[in-house]
Scaffold this active site. Sequence first.
Site, PDB file in Angstrom:
ATOM      1  N   ASP A  38       0.831  -1.194   0.000  1.00 38.19           N
ATOM      2  CA  ASP A  38       0.000   0.000   0.000  1.00 38.19           C
ATOM      3  C   ASP A  38       0.871   1.252   0.000  1.00 38.19           C
ATOM      4  OD1 ASP A  38      -2.315  -1.516   0.059  1.00 38.19           O
ATOM      5  OD2 ASP A  38      -2.449  -1.493   2.250  1.00 38.19           O
ATOM      6  N   TYR A  66       7.719  -8.542   7.954  1.00 41.04           N
ATOM      7  CA  TYR A  66       7.278  -7.158   8.110  1.00 41.04           C
ATOM      8  C   TYR A  66       7.618  -6.640   9.501  1.00 41.04           C
ATOM      9  CZ  TYR A  66       4.191  -8.135   4.084  1.00 41.04           C
ATOM     10  OH  TYR A  66       3.690  -8.486   2.859  1.00 41.04           O
ATOM     11  N   ASP A  80      -6.036   1.394   8.969  1.00 38.16           N
ATOM     12  CA  ASP A  80      -4.750   2.080   9.113  1.00 38.16           C
ATOM     13  C   ASP A  80      -5.000   3.580   9.187  1.00 38.16           C
ATOM     14  OD1 ASP A  80      -5.206   2.991   6.493  1.00 38.16           O
ATOM     15  OD2 ASP A  80      -3.899   1.493   5.588  1.00 38.16           O
ATOM     16  N   ARG A 172      -2.424  -5.284   8.564  1.00 45.44           N
ATOM     17  CA  ARG A 172      -3.321  -4.389   9.310  1.00 45.44           C
ATOM     18  C   ARG A 172      -4.494  -5.166   9.909  1.00 45.44           C
ATOM     19  NH1 ARG A 172      -6.549  -1.848   4.382  1.00 45.44           N
ATOM     20  NH2 ARG A 172      -5.416  -2.865   2.713  1.00 45.44           N
TER      21      ARG A 172
END
Length: 292
Positions: A38, A66, A80, A172
């Site tokens: 993203d 991550y 988010d 997320r």
Amino acid sequence: MHGILNINKPAGKTSRDVVNIIQRLVRPAKTGHAGTLDPLATGVLVCPVGHGTKLIEYVQRMPKTYEACFLLGRHSDTEDIEGEVQLLADPPQPTLDEIEAVLPSYLGAIQQVPPAYSALKVAGQRAYDLARQGKEVELASRLIEVYSIEILAYDYPELRMRIECGSGTYIRSLGRDIARDLGTEAVMSELVRTAIGCFRIEDAIHPDDQLSRGTIVAALQPTSLAATQLPQVTVDHEEIVRLAQGKVIEPAVPDSAEEVAAMTTAGELVAVLVPGKEGGWRTTRNFANDYL
């Protein structure tokens, strides 16, 4: 112009933006990417070039690592800080021990409901397009795999974690679910992909640097890296000729293998092989002509 680029995607750019930059410099060779990030996210974006584009699915299968930051006690429609963030009224403030206690239930093969603001399709339309129109978006849960979760730092409301997972995992949404298990909500404020398999952020190049066709050629890594998750067999010149002609070969393959990477003695990827219908092994990705 064949190989794989390891790009460090900056914040504010879409994955497509990065691909477009590379595409202008590598034409007529093709390029693409193996796993969307993203605009909020940064880090490793693997961009195969030329023959490498035929191996995207093999990069996508690689484990991903991550580092993410979540803000507890907050809710967002996008999960988010890109969405409309709302503070919860007097939310609980979980302790570090309470957070660590719920993490084991998120390891292994688990079901996850993807976020409404995602590129998944619902009745032929992107979920995020429907969500932006104010329509109700219901996505089915799907199986994902989480290999490890490590808390890097916690100072309420900020929770930082390192997560290693398989393809299709929404980080997320993982933070959303962990927070709900703790009786609260969370939004993701930062996300860095530090690795996809052997492609690590320390080795990545930045697309805002002075990229040129020459610097891209210098940065290209061999296509063989896309096949590191597959069992490997070495093929000789005669076998390479047969593969180039579309014929089957009979290498010594591990009994349990369903797919293997055929390599030259120098470690170059000749083909990806699968069992032939009438015996032997045939190509499903074939680069044999490059070695004749």
